[in-house]
Design a protein around this motif. Sequence first.
Motif, PDB file in Angstrom:
ATOM      1  N   ASP A 108      -0.040   5.407  -3.150  1.00 15.44           N
ATOM      2  CA  ASP A 108      -0.494   6.598  -3.157  1.00 15.44           C
ATOM      3  C   ASP A 108      -1.406   6.908  -4.121  1.00 15.44           C
ATOM      4  O   ASP A 108      -1.103   6.653  -5.322  1.00 15.44           O
ATOM      5  CB  ASP A 108       0.662   7.750  -3.020  1.00 15.44           C
ATOM      6  CG  ASP A 108       0.052   9.035  -2.228  1.00 15.44           C
ATOM      7  OD1 ASP A 108      -0.960   9.200  -1.795  1.00 15.44           O
ATOM      8  OD2 ASP A 108       0.925   9.737  -1.701  1.00 15.44           O
ATOM      9  N   VAL A 109      -2.545   7.484  -3.752  1.00 16.35           N
ATOM     10  CA  VAL A 109      -3.591   8.069  -4.939  1.00 16.35           C
ATOM     11  C   VAL A 109      -3.666   9.489  -4.872  1.00 16.35           C
ATOM     12  O   VAL A 109      -4.914   9.838  -5.685  1.00 16.35           O
ATOM     13  CB  VAL A 109      -4.733   7.068  -4.943  1.00 16.35           C
ATOM     14  CG1 VAL A 109      -4.494   5.626  -5.144  1.00 16.35           C
ATOM     15  CG2 VAL A 109      -5.475   7.374  -3.426  1.00 16.35           C
ATOM     16  N   ASP A 114      -1.353   7.308  -9.132  1.00 19.52           N
ATOM     17  CA  ASP A 114      -2.064   6.171  -8.858  1.00 19.52           C
ATOM     18  C   ASP A 114      -1.253   5.002  -8.682  1.00 19.52           C
ATOM     19  O   ASP A 114      -0.964   4.149  -9.469  1.00 19.52           O
ATOM     20  CB  ASP A 114      -3.094   5.819 -10.177  1.00 19.52           C
ATOM     21  CG  ASP A 114      -3.815   4.660 -10.159  1.00 19.52           C
ATOM     22  OD1 ASP A 114      -3.874   4.067  -8.898  1.00 19.52           O
ATOM     23  OD2 ASP A 114      -4.326   4.421 -11.101  1.00 19.52           O
ATOM     24  N   GLY A 115      -0.777   4.758  -7.149  1.00 16.59           N
ATOM     25  CA  GLY A 115      -0.063   3.762  -6.836  1.00 16.59           C
ATOM     26  C   GLY A 115      -0.641   2.360  -7.159  1.00 16.59           C
ATOM     27  O   GLY A 115       0.248   1.362  -7.361  1.00 16.59           O
ATOM     28  N   ALA A 121       0.300  -2.449 -12.991  1.00  7.84           N
ATOM     29  CA  ALA A 121       1.079  -2.181 -14.345  1.00  7.84           C
ATOM     30  C   ALA A 121       2.238  -2.925 -14.092  1.00  7.84           C
ATOM     31  O   ALA A 121       2.777  -3.720 -14.976  1.00  7.84           O
ATOM     32  CB  ALA A 121       1.393  -0.827 -14.807  1.00  7.84           C
ATOM     33  N   LEU A 122       3.193  -2.768 -13.061  1.00  9.83           N
ATOM     34  CA  LEU A 122       4.321  -3.479 -12.928  1.00  9.83           C
ATOM     35  C   LEU A 122       4.029  -5.073 -12.637  1.00  9.83           C
ATOM     36  O   LEU A 122       4.796  -5.707 -13.186  1.00  9.83           O
ATOM     37  CB  LEU A 122       4.794  -2.964 -11.266  1.00  9.83           C
ATOM     38  CG  LEU A 122       6.349  -3.058 -11.004  1.00  9.83           C
ATOM     39  CD1 LEU A 122       7.108  -2.398 -11.936  1.00  9.83           C
ATOM     40  CD2 LEU A 122       6.450  -2.803  -9.509  1.00  9.83           C
ATOM     41  N   LEU A 160       9.741   2.096  -7.769  1.00 13.04           N
ATOM     42  CA  LEU A 160       9.076   0.932  -8.476  1.00 13.04           C
ATOM     43  C   LEU A 160       8.197   1.509  -9.315  1.00 13.04           C
ATOM     44  O   LEU A 160       7.547   0.841 -10.287  1.00 13.04           O
ATOM     45  CB  LEU A 160       8.519  -0.014  -7.363  1.00 13.04           C
ATOM     46  CG  LEU A 160       9.244  -0.733  -6.670  1.00 13.04           C
ATOM     47  CD1 LEU A 160       8.547  -1.582  -5.545  1.00 13.04           C
ATOM     48  CD2 LEU A 160      10.249  -1.626  -7.235  1.00 13.04           C
ATOM     49  N   GLY A 161       7.785   2.931  -9.072  1.00 10.45           N
ATOM     50  CA  GLY A 161       6.781   3.360  -9.970  1.00 10.45           C
ATOM     51  C   GLY A 161       6.141   4.658  -9.271  1.00 10.45           C
ATOM     52  O   GLY A 161       6.244   4.798  -8.083  1.00 10.45           O
ATOM     53  N   PRO A 162       5.386   5.315  -9.940  1.00 10.62           N
ATOM     54  CA  PRO A 162       4.671   6.530  -9.384  1.00 10.62           C
ATOM     55  C   PRO A 162       3.637   6.192  -8.440  1.00 10.62           C
ATOM     56  O   PRO A 162       2.818   5.274  -8.739  1.00 10.62           O
ATOM     57  CB  PRO A 162       4.194   7.513 -10.570  1.00 10.62           C
ATOM     58  CG  PRO A 162       3.938   6.217 -11.592  1.00 10.62           C
ATOM     59  CD  PRO A 162       5.214   5.422 -11.533  1.00 10.62           C
ATOM     60  N   GLY A 163       3.683   6.427  -7.166  1.00 13.48           N
ATOM     61  CA  GLY A 163       2.735   6.502  -6.044  1.00 13.48           C
ATOM     62  C   GLY A 163       3.257   5.285  -5.554  1.00 13.48           C
ATOM     63  O   GLY A 163       2.435   4.772  -4.571  1.00 13.48           O
ATOM     64  N   ILE A 164       4.257   4.623  -5.615  1.00 13.42           N
ATOM     65  CA  ILE A 164       4.681   3.344  -4.678  1.00 13.42           C
ATOM     66  C   ILE A 164       5.909   3.716  -4.093  1.00 13.42           C
ATOM     67  O   ILE A 164       6.963   3.650  -4.595  1.00 13.42           O
ATOM     68  CB  ILE A 164       4.980   2.254  -5.854  1.00 13.42           C
ATOM     69  CG1 ILE A 164       3.772   1.941  -6.607  1.00 13.42           C
ATOM     70  CG2 ILE A 164       5.325   0.817  -5.168  1.00 13.42           C
ATOM     71  CD1 ILE A 164       4.235   0.757  -7.993  1.00 13.42           C
TER      72      ILE A 164
END
Length: 301
Positions: A108-109, A114-115, A121-122, A160-164
């Motif tokens: 998602d963005v 900012d997925g 980054a992951l 997993l992270g913001p936007g994922i």
Amino acid sequence: MRSNIREQAMARPDHTRALHAALLTAARGLPVIPLSRTKLPAVRSPHRDEPRSAAMCRGECGRPGHGVYDATTDPERIRALFAVAPWATGYGVACGRGPLHLIGLDLDVKHGADGVGALQALADTHRFTVPATVTVLTPSGGRHLWLTAPGPVPNSAGRLGPGIDVRGEGGYVVGPGSRTVAGRYLLAPGSADLPLAAAPPQLLRLAAPPPSPYDHEPRHAAGPRHPAEKRAAALVRFVLDSREGERNGRLFWAACRAYDAGLGDALAPALVTAAVHTGLSEREAAATVASAGRLRAAPHA
């Protein structure tokens, strides 16, 4: 009646395009179901006027209308599903089904997320490469990456992270060629002919469910083990236990809690089905769940 006829007439070109795209996707070995413009399964539940216990049916009755459990790769069955839902303007691709065990990475963005960047980054942190694979562009500017796995992977949102978000076992992704209220889903240029890439092992380990305090308890013959499954079952039961005059309010509350917990998209079909069993129309129930989703997606002051 006239309103339904007008809606079906307006949806016809999109319906035809969605059916064609769904058949092409099914030819790749991926099971599909028709979706409405709200991204919910388009075929209405055959149990909406039956006792609440029928809400647990996953297609054993032999009739269509069981959401992702209707998903199939059989061209004739796909045509039949679209035929009973002429208002369908899109299709969903079932995730987690063997032998491919599709995983949909929803990047998602919007609303500051900012997925795409979060996934990179992951990958940098855990030293894996995001493979080139089938990629679907969403109306909001995000994208879905389609990957395969050796076995089922659970759904998750933001873990997993913001936007994922991860669409795994029991979930689905909106297929390219679909039109929803937000717009069209399209294949990213250059990705149409790519093979489905295998998910990196490091990513699969990260997507696995976190350790649960129930992991060391004896298994019971029935009932969910994982806390997220327990929460989902409790929300569905909360809706099923609604009485006249409180049905819509309970559904909205349960849908909000589901989206807060990152279960919204995966649990929405079950919540709608439960609400229909209490007496709400499918249209009203779907609109209520969609409203909860929009509220929870909106930026807060």
